[in-house]
Write an enzyme that holds these catalytic residues in place. Structure first.
Site, PDB file in Angstrom:
ATOM      1  N   ASP A   1      64.304  23.587 105.631  1.00  0.00           N
ATOM      2  CA  ASP A   1      64.493  22.199 105.216  1.00  0.00           C
ATOM      3  C   ASP A   1      65.261  21.435 106.288  1.00  0.00           C
ATOM      4  O   ASP A   1      66.220  20.723 106.011  1.00  0.00           O
ATOM      5  CB  ASP A   1      65.252  22.160 103.886  1.00  0.00           C
ATOM      6  CG  ASP A   1      65.236  20.761 103.266  1.00  0.00           C
ATOM      7  OD1 ASP A   1      64.370  19.967 103.642  1.00  0.00           O
ATOM      8  OD2 ASP A   1      66.101  20.483 102.424  1.00  0.00           O
TER       9      ASP A   1
ATOM     10  N   CYS B   1      42.922  19.287  96.971  1.00  0.00           N
ATOM     11  CA  CYS B   1      43.297  18.179  96.070  1.00  0.00           C
ATOM     12  C   CYS B   1      42.043  17.526  95.488  1.00  0.00           C
ATOM     13  O   CYS B   1      42.077  16.996  94.375  1.00  0.00           O
ATOM     14  CB  CYS B   1      44.120  17.124  96.809  1.00  0.00           C
ATOM     15  SG  CYS B   1      45.861  17.553  96.964  1.00  0.00           S
TER      16      CYS B   1
ATOM     17  N   CYS C   1      63.662  14.617  91.689  1.00  0.00           N
ATOM     18  CA  CYS C   1      62.595  14.203  90.771  1.00  0.00           C
ATOM     19  C   CYS C   1      61.454  15.206  90.949  1.00  0.00           C
ATOM     20  O   CYS C   1      61.099  15.555  92.066  1.00  0.00           O
ATOM     21  CB  CYS C   1      62.133  12.790  91.137  1.00  0.00           C
ATOM     22  SG  CYS C   1      60.610  12.251  90.330  1.00  0.00           S
TER      23      CYS C   1
ATOM     24  N   CYS D   1      55.923  14.374  90.337  1.00  0.00           N
ATOM     25  CA  CYS D   1      54.642  14.545  91.025  1.00  0.00           C
ATOM     26  C   CYS D   1      54.236  16.015  91.077  1.00  0.00           C
ATOM     27  O   CYS D   1      53.057  16.337  91.252  1.00  0.00           O
ATOM     28  CB  CYS D   1      54.665  13.922  92.419  1.00  0.00           C
ATOM     29  SG  CYS D   1      56.030  14.428  93.452  1.00  0.00           S
TER      30      CYS D   1
HETATM   31  S1  SF4 Z   1      48.503  16.152  91.678  1.00  0.00           S
HETATM   32 FE1  SF4 Z   1      48.506  15.413  93.794  1.00  0.00          FE
HETATM   33  S2  SF4 Z   1      49.004  17.201  95.016  1.00  0.00           S
HETATM   34 FE2  SF4 Z   1      48.348  17.976  93.011  1.00  0.00          FE
HETATM   35  S3  SF4 Z   1      46.142  18.352  93.236  1.00  0.00           S
HETATM   36 FE3  SF4 Z   1      46.397  16.265  92.415  1.00  0.00          FE
HETATM   37  S4  SF4 Z   1      46.364  14.977  94.262  1.00  0.00           S
HETATM   38 FE4  SF4 Z   1      46.771  17.060  94.970  1.00  0.00          FE
HETATM   39  S1  SF4 Z   2      57.102  10.788  95.035  1.00  0.00           S
HETATM   40 FE1  SF4 Z   2      57.369  12.435  93.553  1.00  0.00          FE
HETATM   41  S2  SF4 Z   2      59.545  12.962  93.739  1.00  0.00           S
HETATM   42 FE2  SF4 Z   2      59.304  10.932  94.662  1.00  0.00          FE
HETATM   43  S3  SF4 Z   2      59.686   9.503  92.968  1.00  0.00           S
HETATM   44 FE3  SF4 Z   2      57.510   9.833  93.061  1.00  0.00          FE
HETATM   45  S4  SF4 Z   2      57.129  11.452  91.550  1.00  0.00           S
HETATM   46 FE4  SF4 Z   2      59.321  11.486  92.042  1.00  0.00          FE
END
Ligand code: SF4
Ligand code: SF4
Length: 356
Positions: A136, A190, A243, A246
């Site tokens: 990181d 994806c 967070c 995603c």
């Molecule tokens: S949520 Fe985002 S990272 Fe995951 S498969 Fe779908 S497009 Fe790709």
């Molecule tokens: S990009 Fe992902 S980690 Fe950043 S605010 Fe959006 S959902 Fe949360």
């Protein structure tokens, strides 16, 4: 040799290793564009290393290969259906949401020590060699190296993503002055999915594979110093450190795996804590309870700032007088920045606010 390396890496708790070459020239234009758009926000260190970021042999002279590694981090005791539980936590205004990766021991320390142990094993086999460990680390294009070496493709949320392990893993690298044949690159999977883009509370994924860190809650709660921008305060909800949205929504994370090491097990009840419980910590308690955790790096003031925003959001939802009392009780001793966030939080429920 790679077979032996894989065996040692597995014993050390890594899920997978790969090897990348040192020519990352193809990644340079994307990086330059991202920096030029100022998407890195105040993370000046992202820009500081210039072309060294995409040229490992400039960053560590003599580097001929990069051994890449990934380590799964989901806490071992996490229940099946953990994604649903995390969504429930995010929907409960009084609950505190801390990113899953940060609930245990500081991963920087764990990965560094384990990568060094891997280097030591290799040195024991072939004799001394030049190397440097990264995890990181700003000067290293970790996701690019991970993708090139087959650990995972770059998802549209910009994190590395694996068919075998989703995205809930840490990355680390060993720059070595040894020439290893590169392992095959990862293929992207994806497809037409855009769930991560759509779920992001702050619209931080401005286009597939493009993150505006200045809008990202991970950046805002961890890296960003000073006041939380007003426009994002409501969207933070109860997220006080990082967070996961995603990643929670990503279909590949049904394959995310538990850590094999105890280091990432939840500490001090961070998986169940309420905002008010954490708000009650004074600075000494914060330092004691976050000893050995990555959370300690943000310091007490940013911790309180994030909590004040989350408490303001909870107050708006619940009108709970106990939140007003708790906010008010810490106002006098707080820094000017935190005081401003406390005042903002109190105004989220004007009927009950002492400022009204
Ligand atoms: S949520 Fe985002 S990272 Fe995951 S498969 Fe779908 S497009 Fe790709
Ligand atoms: S990009 Fe992902 S980690 Fe950043 S605010 Fe959006 S959902 Fe949360």
């Amino acid at each position: 040799m790679l077979v032996k390396l894989r065996g040692w890496a597995e014993e050390l708790g890594f899920s997978q290793i790969g090897v990348a070459g040192v020519d990352l020239a193809a990644a340079e234009p994307g990086l330059t564009e991202w920096l030029a758009a100022a998407y890195h926000g105040t993370m000046g260190y992202m820009a500081r290393h210039g072309s060294k970021r995409s040229r490992p042999a400039e960053l560590v002279p003599g580097t001929l290969s990069v051994i890449t590694a990934r380590m799964d981090y989901l806490p071992r005791a996490l229940d099946e259906g953990w994604q649903a539980m995390e969504w429930q936590r995010l929907a409960a205004p009084g609950a505190a949401a801390v990113s899953l990766y940060a609930r245990g021991r500081d991963y920087h320390k764990v990965l560094r020590a384990r990568l060094q142990a891997l280097a030591d094993r290799l040195a024991g086999e072939i004799g001394p060699f030049g190397h440097r460990v990264f995890t990181d680390s700003a000067p290293v294009l970790e996701v690019e190296l991970a993708a090139r070496s087959g650990l995972g493709w770059r998802g549209k949320h910009t994190l590395a993503l694996s068919r075998e392990g989703g995205s809930m893993f840490f990355l680390g690298e060993l720059f070595v002055d040894l020439e290893f044949p590169p392992t095959a690159a990862a293929e992207a999977h994806c497809g037409s999915c855009k769930a991560c883009i759509e779920v992001c509370p702050t619209r931080a994924i401005v286009a597939p594979y493009r993150l505006d860190a200045r809008r990202c809650i991970s950046y805002l709660t961890i890296e960003h110093e000073g006041p939380m921008p007003i426009e994002f305060r409501a969207a933070l909800g109860n997220r006080i450190y990082g967070c996961d949205d995603c990643q929670l929504v990503c279909p590949w994370n049904k394959y995310a795996r538990r850590a094999t090491l105890p280091d990432f097990d939840e500490r001090v009840g961070l998986g169940q804590a309420t905002l008010l419980q954490l708000w009650a910590w004074n600075e000494a308690e914060f330092l004691r309870r976050t000893e050995g955790s990555a959370i300690r790096r943000i310091g007490y003031q940013r911790w309180q700032r994030n909590l004040a925003v989350a408490l303001g959001n909870a107050l708006r939802e619940t009108g709970d007088a106990a939140i007003c009392d708790a906010l008010g009780s810490r106002r006098e001793a707080a820094s000017a920045v935190v005081q401003e966030h406390i005042d903002w939080a109190l105004t989220q429920n004007p009927e009950r606010s002492p400022l009204a």
